[in-house]
Scaffold this motif. Structure first.
Motif, PDB file in Angstrom:
ATOM      1  N   CYS A 298     -13.446  22.484   6.193  1.00 36.47           N
ATOM      2  CA  CYS A 298     -13.715  21.332   5.337  1.00 36.47           C
ATOM      3  C   CYS A 298     -12.855  20.135   5.745  1.00 36.47           C
ATOM      4  O   CYS A 298     -11.830  20.288   6.408  1.00 36.47           O
ATOM      5  CB  CYS A 298     -13.419  21.692   3.875  1.00 36.47           C
ATOM      6  N   MET A 299     -13.283  18.950   5.308  1.00 35.85           N
ATOM      7  CA  MET A 299     -12.536  17.734   5.581  1.00 35.85           C
ATOM      8  C   MET A 299     -11.637  17.398   4.400  1.00 35.85           C
ATOM      9  O   MET A 299     -12.078  17.405   3.253  1.00 35.85           O
ATOM     10  CB  MET A 299     -13.487  16.565   5.842  1.00 35.85           C
ATOM     11  N   TYR A 300     -10.383  17.092   4.704  1.00 38.22           N
ATOM     12  CA  TYR A 300      -9.405  16.722   3.688  1.00 38.22           C
ATOM     13  C   TYR A 300      -8.944  15.285   3.897  1.00 38.22           C
ATOM     14  O   TYR A 300      -8.915  14.774   5.032  1.00 38.22           O
ATOM     15  CB  TYR A 300      -8.203  17.665   3.726  1.00 38.22           C
ATOM     16  N   VAL A 301      -8.576  14.663   2.785  1.00 37.45           N
ATOM     17  CA  VAL A 301      -8.106  13.276   2.765  1.00 37.45           C
ATOM     18  C   VAL A 301      -6.656  13.276   2.311  1.00 37.45           C
ATOM     19  O   VAL A 301      -6.290  14.003   1.385  1.00 37.45           O
ATOM     20  CB  VAL A 301      -8.947  12.432   1.788  1.00 37.45           C
ATOM     21  N   ALA A 302      -5.813  12.460   2.960  1.00 39.37           N
ATOM     22  CA  ALA A 302      -4.407  12.381   2.569  1.00 39.37           C
ATOM     23  C   ALA A 302      -3.940  10.942   2.545  1.00 39.37           C
ATOM     24  O   ALA A 302      -4.298  10.139   3.421  1.00 39.37           O
ATOM     25  CB  ALA A 302      -3.540  13.188   3.527  1.00 39.37           C
ATOM     26  N   ASN A 303      -3.119  10.618   1.561  1.00 37.95           N
ATOM     27  CA  ASN A 303      -2.382   9.367   1.542  1.00 37.95           C
ATOM     28  C   ASN A 303      -1.061   9.592   2.260  1.00 37.95           C
ATOM     29  O   ASN A 303      -0.433  10.643   2.089  1.00 37.95           O
ATOM     30  CB  ASN A 303      -2.109   8.920   0.102  1.00 37.95           C
ATOM     31  N   MET A 304      -0.612   8.630   3.045  1.00 34.11           N
ATOM     32  CA  MET A 304       0.614   8.835   3.803  1.00 34.11           C
ATOM     33  C   MET A 304       1.344   7.531   4.024  1.00 34.11           C
ATOM     34  O   MET A 304       0.841   6.438   3.714  1.00 34.11           O
ATOM     35  CB  MET A 304       0.304   9.514   5.138  1.00 34.11           C
ATOM     36  N   SER A 305       2.550   7.645   4.554  1.00 30.89           N
ATOM     37  CA  SER A 305       3.336   6.457   4.875  1.00 30.89           C
ATOM     38  C   SER A 305       4.057   6.679   6.195  1.00 30.89           C
ATOM     39  O   SER A 305       4.393   7.816   6.559  1.00 30.89           O
ATOM     40  CB  SER A 305       4.342   6.152   3.772  1.00 30.89           C
ATOM     41  N   LEU A 306       4.291   5.579   6.912  1.00 31.00           N
ATOM     42  CA  LEU A 306       5.093   5.585   8.124  1.00 31.00           C
ATOM     43  C   LEU A 306       6.275   4.656   7.885  1.00 31.00           C
ATOM     44  O   LEU A 306       6.091   3.477   7.553  1.00 31.00           O
ATOM     45  CB  LEU A 306       4.280   5.105   9.328  1.00 31.00           C
ATOM     46  N   ILE A 307       7.477   5.184   8.059  1.00 34.58           N
ATOM     47  CA  ILE A 307       8.691   4.389   7.902  1.00 34.58           C
ATOM     48  C   ILE A 307       9.588   4.671   9.091  1.00 34.58           C
ATOM     49  O   ILE A 307       9.995   5.830   9.294  1.00 34.58           O
ATOM     50  CB  ILE A 307       9.423   4.725   6.590  1.00 34.58           C
ATOM     51  N   GLY A 308       9.877   3.652   9.883  1.00 35.85           N
ATOM     52  CA  GLY A 308      10.655   3.868  11.092  1.00 35.85           C
ATOM     53  C   GLY A 308       9.912   4.787  12.032  1.00 35.85           C
ATOM     54  O   GLY A 308       8.808   4.484  12.463  1.00 35.85           O
ATOM     55  N   LYS A 309      10.501   5.939  12.337  1.00 36.95           N
ATOM     56  CA  LYS A 309       9.865   6.935  13.188  1.00 36.95           C
ATOM     57  C   LYS A 309       9.412   8.162  12.387  1.00 36.95           C
ATOM     58  O   LYS A 309       9.136   9.207  12.968  1.00 36.95           O
ATOM     59  CB  LYS A 309      10.819   7.369  14.311  1.00 36.95           C
ATOM     60  N   THR A 310       9.323   7.998  11.080  1.00 35.86           N
ATOM     61  CA  THR A 310       9.009   9.114  10.199  1.00 35.86           C
ATOM     62  C   THR A 310       7.630   8.957   9.576  1.00 35.86           C
ATOM     63  O   THR A 310       7.248   7.873   9.144  1.00 35.86           O
ATOM     64  CB  THR A 310      10.066   9.221   9.077  1.00 35.86           C
ATOM     65  N   ALA A 311       6.897  10.046   9.534  1.00 35.78           N
ATOM     66  CA  ALA A 311       5.593  10.097   8.869  1.00 35.78           C
ATOM     67  C   ALA A 311       5.683  11.076   7.713  1.00 35.78           C
ATOM     68  O   ALA A 311       6.356  12.100   7.796  1.00 35.78           O
ATOM     69  CB  ALA A 311       4.505  10.541   9.840  1.00 35.78           C
ATOM     70  N   ALA A 312       4.989  10.754   6.618  1.00 38.82           N
ATOM     71  CA  ALA A 312       5.012  11.641   5.457  1.00 38.82           C
ATOM     72  C   ALA A 312       3.727  11.493   4.659  1.00 38.82           C
ATOM     73  O   ALA A 312       3.172  10.388   4.554  1.00 38.82           O
ATOM     74  CB  ALA A 312       6.221  11.325   4.571  1.00 38.82           C
ATOM     75  N   ILE A 313       3.249  12.598   4.112  1.00 33.68           N
ATOM     76  CA  ILE A 313       2.151  12.573   3.139  1.00 33.68           C
ATOM     77  C   ILE A 313       2.770  12.283   1.776  1.00 33.68           C
ATOM     78  O   ILE A 313       3.791  12.867   1.404  1.00 33.68           O
ATOM     79  CB  ILE A 313       1.395  13.912   3.136  1.00 33.68           C
ATOM     80  N   ILE A 314       2.171  11.372   1.035  1.00 35.59           N
ATOM     81  CA  ILE A 314       2.758  10.962  -0.236  1.00 35.59           C
ATOM     82  C   ILE A 314       1.779  11.194  -1.396  1.00 35.59           C
ATOM     83  O   ILE A 314       0.592  11.360  -1.180  1.00 35.59           O
ATOM     84  CB  ILE A 314       3.176   9.480  -0.202  1.00 35.59           C
TER      85      ILE A 314
END
Length: 314
Positions: A298-314
């Motif tokens: 299945c296909m999933y959707v995620a909200n995320m952020s990039l700060i500096g060299k870091t990626a995170a799902i929020i």
């Protein structure tokens, strides 16, 4: 054509911004926002289509369209196994699709093809010249387009070394393990013609770190840092995930963070990978097994952020 009845379920957003976008088989999703203001996602063959297409007005609720985006084949490919499509829009307004197709000259192995359309949903007309094959190394798969800050176009893809491996996990779990490098190819403004030499920017590490492969590359530039997202391990393995590496130059060197952006067990996900991240850095699509039967992804959707060299799902 009219949409099918398959669409996303009622959305109950989880705390970290992940939810199922399509409750049907839609692997390796990529996406873009088209000139009409809508989002379009493209998936590996399934639901009776070579290349699947879904649409959304808000990136949260998605509808699978009853559209065959690639109705005709190129002269070099068979009618089997069309994997990991990615679409970009050219400066002239036309849309270019990169995809993996099985090579007639070496069944079971793939080349990266290109196809062009007037509309994001197609029909896409394929070129009879593949962008990359490398069949002696296992083939070329998982293409993804990228436009740099100066307007230069590139495509990244995986050399499918594990397809000529020695067996085991994803055919590359038995020593000696085969290289599965991620390559960067500069393109002419048409988005389909290679320009200069291909550059290797990543490869699998140890079996403990990456498993039998790295794959599904996706490149973006965010506030001066190049982020290369990719998956490790075999897509059938619970260890399949999404990770990223960063660089200050498009050609690298890329430094792996070895941080798992997605992983099995979080939010009920199973083998989550094959991701595409928005160039804006705030949203992502990826796939995971729909249920424990492991017959559909299945296909999933995620909200995320990039700060500096870091990626995170929020």
């Amino acid at each position: 054509m009219l949409p099918t009845a398959i669409s996303s379920p009622i959305i109950h957003k989880r705390a970290n911004g992940v939810h199922m976008g399509l409750n049907t088989d839609f692997p390796d999703p990529s996406f873009l926002k088209a000139a009409d203001g809508k989002w379009y996602a493209f998936g590996t063959n399934g639901n009776g289509k070579r290349i699947q297409v879904a649409s959304s007005s808000d990136f949260n609720t998605w509808t699978l369209l009853d559209i065959e985006a690639l109705p005709t084949l190129s002269t070099w490919e068979t009618d089997k196994d069309h994997y990991a499509p990615d679409v970009i829009q050219r400066d002239d307004g036309k849309y270019v699709m990169y995809y993996s197709g099985e090579a007639k000259s070496k069944i079971g192995h793939h080349c990266v093809g290109t196809a062009v359309a007037e509309s994001p949903t197609g029909p896409y007309v394929p070129s009879n010249t593949p962008l990359s094959c490398r069949l002696d190394q296992g083939g070329s798969i998982d293409p993804s387009g990228f436009v740099d800050s100066d307007g230069t176009r590139y495509v990244v893809f995986k050399v499918d070394g594990n397809s000529v491996g020695n067996g085991g996990n994803c055919n590359n779990g038995v020593e000696p393990l085969v290289s599965t490098p991620i390559m960067l190819q500069k393109l002419q403004p048409d988005g389909v013609t290679p320009l200069g030499d291909t550059v290797q920017i990543l490869d699998r590490g140890t079996a403990d770190a990456d498993g039998p492969l790295v794959e599904a590359p996706n490149l973006l530039l965010h506030q001066g840092t190049y982020f290369l997202f990719y998956s490790t391990h075999c897509y059938t393995d619970p260890a399949y995930d999404v990770r990223w590496a960063t660089a200050s130059n498009i050609a690298g060197p890329y430094e792996k963070t070895n941080v798992k952006l997605t992983k099995t067990g979080e939010d009920g996900l199973m083998s989550p990978g094959g991701a595409t991240v928005c160039g804006c850095g705030d949203r992502m699509l990826f796939h995971g097994w729909c249920d424990s039967a492991k017959t559909k992804r299945c296909m999933y959707v995620a909200n995320m952020s990039l700060i500096g060299k870091t990626a995170a799902i929020i």
